[in-house]
Design a protein around this motif. Structure first.
Motif, PDB file in Angstrom:
ATOM      1  N   THR A 186     -12.385 -10.826   4.492  1.00 46.04           N
ATOM      2  CA  THR A 186     -12.918  -9.954   3.449  1.00 46.04           C
ATOM      3  C   THR A 186     -13.486 -10.780   2.300  1.00 46.04           C
ATOM      4  OG1 THR A 186     -11.326  -8.229   3.990  1.00 46.04           O
ATOM      5  CG2 THR A 186     -12.312  -8.139   1.787  1.00 46.04           C
ATOM      6  N   ILE A 187     -12.723 -11.766   1.866  1.00 42.77           N
ATOM      7  CA  ILE A 187     -13.160 -12.592   0.745  1.00 42.77           C
ATOM      8  C   ILE A 187     -14.397 -13.401   1.141  1.00 42.77           C
ATOM      9  CG2 ILE A 187     -12.473 -14.539  -0.722  1.00 42.77           C
ATOM     10  CD1 ILE A 187      -9.619 -13.273  -0.676  1.00 42.77           C
ATOM     11  N   GLN A 188     -14.377 -13.861   2.383  1.00 42.54           N
ATOM     12  CA  GLN A 188     -15.525 -14.617   2.886  1.00 42.54           C
ATOM     13  C   GLN A 188     -16.798 -13.750   2.887  1.00 42.54           C
ATOM     14  OE1 GLN A 188     -14.508 -16.305   6.737  1.00 42.54           O
ATOM     15  NE2 GLN A 188     -16.680 -16.429   7.261  1.00 42.54           N
ATOM     16  N   VAL A 189     -16.676 -12.507   3.355  1.00 45.66           N
ATOM     17  CA  VAL A 189     -17.834 -11.612   3.403  1.00 45.66           C
ATOM     18  C   VAL A 189     -18.330 -11.294   1.990  1.00 45.66           C
ATOM     19  CG1 VAL A 189     -18.584  -9.263   3.999  1.00 45.66           C
ATOM     20  CG2 VAL A 189     -17.273 -10.614   5.656  1.00 45.66           C
ATOM     21  N   ILE A 190     -17.388 -11.106   1.075  1.00 44.68           N
ATOM     22  CA  ILE A 190     -17.780 -10.818  -0.308  1.00 44.68           C
ATOM     23  C   ILE A 190     -18.550 -12.003  -0.891  1.00 44.68           C
ATOM     24  CG2 ILE A 190     -16.889 -10.454  -2.648  1.00 44.68           C
ATOM     25  CD1 ILE A 190     -14.618  -8.801  -1.386  1.00 44.68           C
ATOM     26  N   ARG A 191     -18.040 -13.196  -0.664  1.00 40.62           N
ATOM     27  CA  ARG A 191     -18.732 -14.405  -1.153  1.00 40.62           C
ATOM     28  C   ARG A 191     -20.160 -14.475  -0.618  1.00 40.62           C
ATOM     29  NH1 ARG A 191     -13.886 -17.621  -1.497  1.00 40.62           N
ATOM     30  NH2 ARG A 191     -13.756 -18.140  -3.700  1.00 40.62           N
ATOM     31  N   GLU A 192     -20.258 -14.245   0.690  1.00 43.01           N
ATOM     32  CA  GLU A 192     -21.586 -14.321   1.314  1.00 43.01           C
ATOM     33  C   GLU A 192     -22.522 -13.271   0.712  1.00 43.01           C
ATOM     34  OE1 GLU A 192     -20.664 -13.708   5.416  1.00 43.01           O
ATOM     35  OE2 GLU A 192     -19.955 -15.781   5.708  1.00 43.01           O
ATOM     36  N   PHE A 193     -21.987 -12.082   0.474  1.00 42.60           N
ATOM     37  CA  PHE A 193     -22.780 -10.991  -0.077  1.00 42.60           C
ATOM     38  C   PHE A 193     -23.351 -11.380  -1.442  1.00 42.60           C
ATOM     39  CE2 PHE A 193     -23.219  -7.096  -2.588  1.00 42.60           C
ATOM     40  CZ  PHE A 193     -23.876  -6.229  -1.721  1.00 42.60           C
ATOM     41  N   PHE A 194     -22.497 -11.939  -2.290  1.00 44.93           N
ATOM     42  CA  PHE A 194     -22.965 -12.292  -3.629  1.00 44.93           C
ATOM     43  C   PHE A 194     -23.893 -13.510  -3.595  1.00 44.93           C
ATOM     44  CE2 PHE A 194     -19.683  -9.364  -4.847  1.00 44.93           C
ATOM     45  CZ  PHE A 194     -20.244  -8.733  -5.948  1.00 44.93           C
ATOM     46  N   ALA A 195     -23.593 -14.443  -2.716  1.00 43.35           N
ATOM     47  CA  ALA A 195     -24.471 -15.613  -2.595  1.00 43.35           C
ATOM     48  C   ALA A 195     -25.860 -15.163  -2.161  1.00 43.35           C
ATOM     49  CB  ALA A 195     -23.891 -16.608  -1.591  1.00 43.35           C
ATOM     50  N   GLU A 296     -20.825  -3.130   3.742  1.00 36.82           N
ATOM     51  CA  GLU A 296     -20.996  -4.411   4.427  1.00 36.82           C
ATOM     52  C   GLU A 296     -19.652  -5.055   4.756  1.00 36.82           C
ATOM     53  OE1 GLU A 296     -24.157  -6.958   3.323  1.00 36.82           O
ATOM     54  OE2 GLU A 296     -22.983  -8.802   3.620  1.00 36.82           O
ATOM     55  N   VAL A 297     -18.721  -4.989   3.813  1.00 39.72           N
ATOM     56  CA  VAL A 297     -17.392  -5.563   4.061  1.00 39.72           C
ATOM     57  C   VAL A 297     -16.741  -4.863   5.253  1.00 39.72           C
ATOM     58  CG1 VAL A 297     -15.044  -5.740   3.152  1.00 39.72           C
ATOM     59  CG2 VAL A 297     -16.970  -6.435   1.732  1.00 39.72           C
ATOM     60  N   ALA A 298     -16.771  -3.537   5.252  1.00 45.24           N
ATOM     61  CA  ALA A 298     -16.126  -2.802   6.347  1.00 45.24           C
ATOM     62  C   ALA A 298     -16.780  -3.140   7.682  1.00 45.24           C
ATOM     63  CB  ALA A 298     -16.207  -1.299   6.088  1.00 45.24           C
ATOM     64  N   ARG A 299     -18.109  -3.160   7.696  1.00 42.42           N
ATOM     65  CA  ARG A 299     -18.812  -3.442   8.956  1.00 42.42           C
ATOM     66  C   ARG A 299     -18.511  -4.840   9.455  1.00 42.42           C
ATOM     67  NH1 ARG A 299     -23.877  -0.382   7.746  1.00 42.42           N
ATOM     68  NH2 ARG A 299     -23.348   1.718   8.473  1.00 42.42           N
ATOM     69  N   LYS A 300     -18.561  -5.820   8.540  1.00 39.91           N
ATOM     70  CA  LYS A 300     -18.409  -7.206   9.000  1.00 39.91           C
ATOM     71  C   LYS A 300     -16.957  -7.586   9.267  1.00 39.91           C
ATOM     72  CE  LYS A 300     -22.701  -9.190   7.396  1.00 39.91           C
ATOM     73  NZ  LYS A 300     -23.389 -10.113   6.464  1.00 39.91           N
ATOM     74  N   VAL A 301     -16.042  -6.927   8.576  1.00 36.77           N
ATOM     75  CA  VAL A 301     -14.632  -7.282   8.757  1.00 36.77           C
ATOM     76  C   VAL A 301     -13.999  -6.458   9.871  1.00 36.77           C
ATOM     77  CG1 VAL A 301     -12.362  -7.297   7.665  1.00 36.77           C
ATOM     78  CG2 VAL A 301     -14.350  -8.080   6.396  1.00 36.77           C
ATOM     79  N   LEU A 302     -14.293  -5.155   9.867  1.00 39.99           N
ATOM     80  CA  LEU A 302     -13.643  -4.266  10.837  1.00 39.99           C
ATOM     81  C   LEU A 302     -14.589  -3.832  11.959  1.00 39.99           C
ATOM     82  CD1 LEU A 302     -11.725  -1.880   8.387  1.00 39.99           C
ATOM     83  CD2 LEU A 302     -10.824  -3.898   9.551  1.00 39.99           C
ATOM     84  N   GLY A 303     -15.883  -4.028  11.749  1.00 41.14           N
ATOM     85  CA  GLY A 303     -16.846  -3.601  12.756  1.00 41.14           C
ATOM     86  C   GLY A 303     -17.201  -2.135  12.647  1.00 41.14           C
ATOM     87  N   THR A 304     -16.668  -1.444  11.642  1.00 42.98           N
ATOM     88  CA  THR A 304     -16.941  -0.021  11.471  1.00 42.98           C
ATOM     89  C   THR A 304     -16.682   0.366  10.026  1.00 42.98           C
ATOM     90  OG1 THR A 304     -16.181   2.215  12.039  1.00 42.98           O
ATOM     91  CG2 THR A 304     -14.573   0.454  12.219  1.00 42.98           C
ATOM     92  N   THR A 305     -17.323   1.444   9.576  1.00 40.72           N
ATOM     93  CA  THR A 305     -17.032   1.926   8.226  1.00 40.72           C
ATOM     94  C   THR A 305     -15.961   3.012   8.253  1.00 40.72           C
ATOM     95  OG1 THR A 305     -18.776   3.587   8.397  1.00 40.72           O
ATOM     96  CG2 THR A 305     -19.368   1.461   7.399  1.00 40.72           C
ATOM     97  N   VAL A 306     -15.582   3.434   9.464  1.00 46.81           N
ATOM     98  CA  VAL A 306     -14.567   4.484   9.577  1.00 46.81           C
ATOM     99  C   VAL A 306     -13.207   3.814   9.679  1.00 46.81           C
ATOM    100  CG1 VAL A 306     -13.736   6.435  10.928  1.00 46.81           C
ATOM    101  CG2 VAL A 306     -16.187   5.993  10.747  1.00 46.81           C
ATOM    102  N   LEU A 307     -12.328   4.151   8.750  1.00 42.93           N
ATOM    103  CA  LEU A 307     -11.008   3.548   8.829  1.00 42.93           C
ATOM    104  C   LEU A 307      -9.929   4.591   8.621  1.00 42.93           C
ATOM    105  CD1 LEU A 307     -10.135   2.825   5.547  1.00 42.93           C
ATOM    106  CD2 LEU A 307     -12.046   1.317   5.960  1.00 42.93           C
ATOM    107  N   ILE A 475      -9.156  -7.019  -5.224  1.00 45.93           N
ATOM    108  CA  ILE A 475      -9.229  -7.483  -3.838  1.00 45.93           C
ATOM    109  C   ILE A 475      -7.990  -7.048  -3.049  1.00 45.93           C
ATOM    110  CG2 ILE A 475      -9.297  -9.542  -2.361  1.00 45.93           C
ATOM    111  CD1 ILE A 475     -11.910  -9.167  -3.786  1.00 45.93           C
ATOM    112  N   ASP A 476      -6.833  -7.132  -3.670  1.00 41.45           N
ATOM    113  CA  ASP A 476      -5.607  -6.769  -2.947  1.00 41.45           C
ATOM    114  C   ASP A 476      -5.661  -5.308  -2.496  1.00 41.45           C
ATOM    115  OD1 ASP A 476      -3.960  -9.303  -3.843  1.00 41.45           O
ATOM    116  OD2 ASP A 476      -4.895  -8.450  -5.629  1.00 41.45           O
ATOM    117  N   ARG A 477      -6.108  -4.465  -3.397  1.00 45.29           N
ATOM    118  CA  ARG A 477      -6.155  -3.039  -3.058  1.00 45.29           C
ATOM    119  C   ARG A 477      -7.216  -2.754  -2.013  1.00 45.29           C
ATOM    120  NH1 ARG A 477      -5.009   0.068  -8.750  1.00 45.29           N
ATOM    121  NH2 ARG A 477      -2.856  -0.649  -8.957  1.00 45.29           N
TER     122      ARG A 477
END
Length: 501
Positions: A186-195, A296-307, A475-477
């Motif tokens: 999650t943190i990695q995807v967030i970093r990439e998003f902002f970069a 983007e986080v949901a898609r890249k981390v979980l592969g779906t936006t439905v959780l 981030i924790d939440r």
RNA sequence: GGGACGUUAGCUCAGUCGGUAGAGCAGCGGACUUUUAAUCCGUUGGUCGCCAGUUCGAAUCUGGCACGUCCUACCA
């Protein structure tokens, strides 16, 4: 009768004593903790590369491997044995037999314990039940484990021990490993998003001479050489905006904040936030941007936006709701009219009925906020931006041009919890100074969480902060949401605990 | 801070009406060359969270304390 002169440590038991004896034997026979084993293969890679091959294909290609890991399961059957080892990627089975390793190695193996770390070389094959395994020709004990692992089927279940001895939890519980891998990703995807959006990642002080940027009780510490009181930061906000003044027009920081408040399933004294600031943007842009980030986080981390969160389904891919506080109240309590919710006396009456806290000096906006917190906040399961926060509760946010009593601010709620907080930044230095002075007055009146005045910050604004929008996301939440975790302690590797008894 | 529940072997858990401690896993010894939480036979291991009290006798009842989990309050 004399007592034994060797008194083992208090938590020593028969099992540990037995294992210490085995370690003693290893020391006698050579290097007990060798570090020259060259691991060449990971379990998961072997399964991915060769799992689909047939028994016959594998026999033909004769793949030589060198694997290492912790022994989790062990099955001895006389002249042959199976063991399951676990490495960072997963598990793989070893087959050890007198025929392949010689009797001496196999006999030594029989005295290895669950939890020991082994290195094995041999050839890949498939057992008659089709499990990819290593036919071991070389086997070494790399690290002797003195303490026994928890029961192999149930693993470690005691919540306290899972938190206190996270290393054991991680060894035993696949689900725990999954949670923290999701956190890292999650943190990695967030970093990439902002970069990708041309943000600059920065680090601002954790030790603050004046705690600022949030309303919270700080931890106090002391710097010896300077002989001065310092505070662990409660938010990086004021430093990040100084950087925008300096010309870094898009900045973000992912780091810890510290707040000296109670512990709960949703609060740890140190928690991780991302804060980001972008010049020439406003809070409306932030809301759109936040939705994009979450999708983007949901898609890249979980592969779906439905959780699924605690038994309820949630789709981060659907547009987030946007409501004012009074609209949110009315959503769950349609009996309230606009006129009633804008009537001070009416709102105060409702707060009294709810036994909610308020001060008679509070402005209508604050009273509405308290009522919102009582009646609506916990029910905002689907992602919802609540907009238009009262100015007196938002001392760093820009006032609305249409109504100076409210600010251009939102908070994002998901599963009834505040996940993010953002606003158009107050860049009027004179208004900022006046609002600091209000906070100081509140502090003098006994409000422990009121802000300190930061004169250098005002000075920075006097050089000119461009119109800027800024936001913080817990981030924790967010990770709790993505991992379906009920407690913040489940997403923090080493949560704060009382000292062990 | 308030409330509910919990704490028994290294781990996961039983323990009836108050009568002096049990199982499975792990360990140790033995059998077993394709097992899958391997199986089978034998066996070691306990400050029943701590301190008091009631009782002839307390893991069990009572009180206090410690620690934990959950709920609640403050908070992001």
């Amino acid at each position: 009768m004399t007592t034994e002169s060797i008194t083992p440590p208090q938590d020593e038991n028969q099992i540990i004593t037995e294992r210490r004896a085995k370690l003693q034997e290893l020391r006698k026979n050579g290097i007990a903790f060798p570090n020259d084993f060259e691991r060449k293969n990971l379990a998961a890679e072997l399964h991915a590369s060769y799992g689909d091959q047939t028994k016959e294909q594998l026999e033909e290609v004769k793949i030589q491997v060198a694997v290492a890991g912790r022994m989790m399961l062990k099955r001895v059957m006389g002249k042959a044995s199976f063991a399951t080892i676990q490495d960072m990627s997963g598990r793989i089975q070893l087959f050890i037999s007198n025929g392949d390793t010689g009797e001496e190695t196999h006999t030594a193996f029989k005295h290895y314990d669950l939890g020991d770390i082994l290195g094995a070389t041999g050839e890949l094959f498939k057992t008659k039940t089709g499990e990819l395994s290593v036919r071991v020709t070389g086997l070494r004990l790399l690290t002797k484990a003195l303490r026994p692992l928890p029961e192999k089927f149930h693993g470690l279940t005691d919540q306290e021990q899972k938190y206190r001895q996270r290393y054991v939890d991680l060894i035993t519980n696949e689900e725990t490993r999954r949670v923290f891998m999701i956190r890292s990703k999650t943190i990695q995807v967030i970093r990439e998003f902002f970069a990708r959006h041309d943000y600059l990642e920065v680090e601002t002080p954790m030790l603050h001479p004046i705690p600022g940027g949030a309303s919270a009780k700080p931890f106090i510490t002391h710097h010896n050489a300077l002989d001065m009181q310092m505070y662990l930061r409660i938010a990086p906000e004021l430093y990040l905006k100084r950087l925008v003044v300096g010309g870094f027009e898009k900045v973000f920081e992912i780091n810890r904040n510290f707040r000296n408040e109670g512990l709960s399933t949703r609060h740890n004294p140190e928690f991780t936030m991302i804060e980001f600031y972008e010049a020439y943007r406003d809070y409306k842009h932030l809301m759109d941007f936040t939705e994009k980030l979450f999708v983007e986080v949901a898609r890249k981390v979980l592969g779906t936006t439905v959780l699924s969160y605690q038994g309820r389904e949630l789709d981060l891919g659907k547009p987030f709701h946007r409501l004012t506080m009074t609209q949110a109240i009315q959503k769950y309590h349609p009996q309230f009219t606009d006129a009633q919710l804008n009537d001070r006396d009416f709102v105060i009456n409702e707060l009294q009925d709810l036994k909610a806290k308020y001060k008679t000096s509070d402005a209508l906006g604050s009273l509405q906020l308290y009522l919102f917190e009582e009646l609506a906040e916990a029910q905002l399961f689907e992602p919802t931006f609540i907009v238009d926060y009262p100015a007196e509760a938002s001392p760093l946010a820009r006032r609305s041009d249409a109504n100076p009593a409210i600010t251009e601010r939102f908070e994002l709620f998901i599963v009834g919890r505040e996940i993010a907080n953002g606003f158009s930044e107050l860049n009027d230095p004179e208004d900022q100074e006046a609002r600091f002075d209000e906070q100081v007055a509140a502090k003098d009146a006994g409000d422990e969480e009121a802000m300190f005045k930061d004169s250098d910050y005002v000075r920075a604004l006097e050089y000119g902060l461009p119109p800027t929008a800024g936001e913080g996301i817990g981030i924790d939440r967010l990770v709790m949401l993505l991992t379906d975790s009920a407690s913040i302690r489940d997403v923090i590797l080493f949560p704060q605990m009382r000292p062990e008894a």
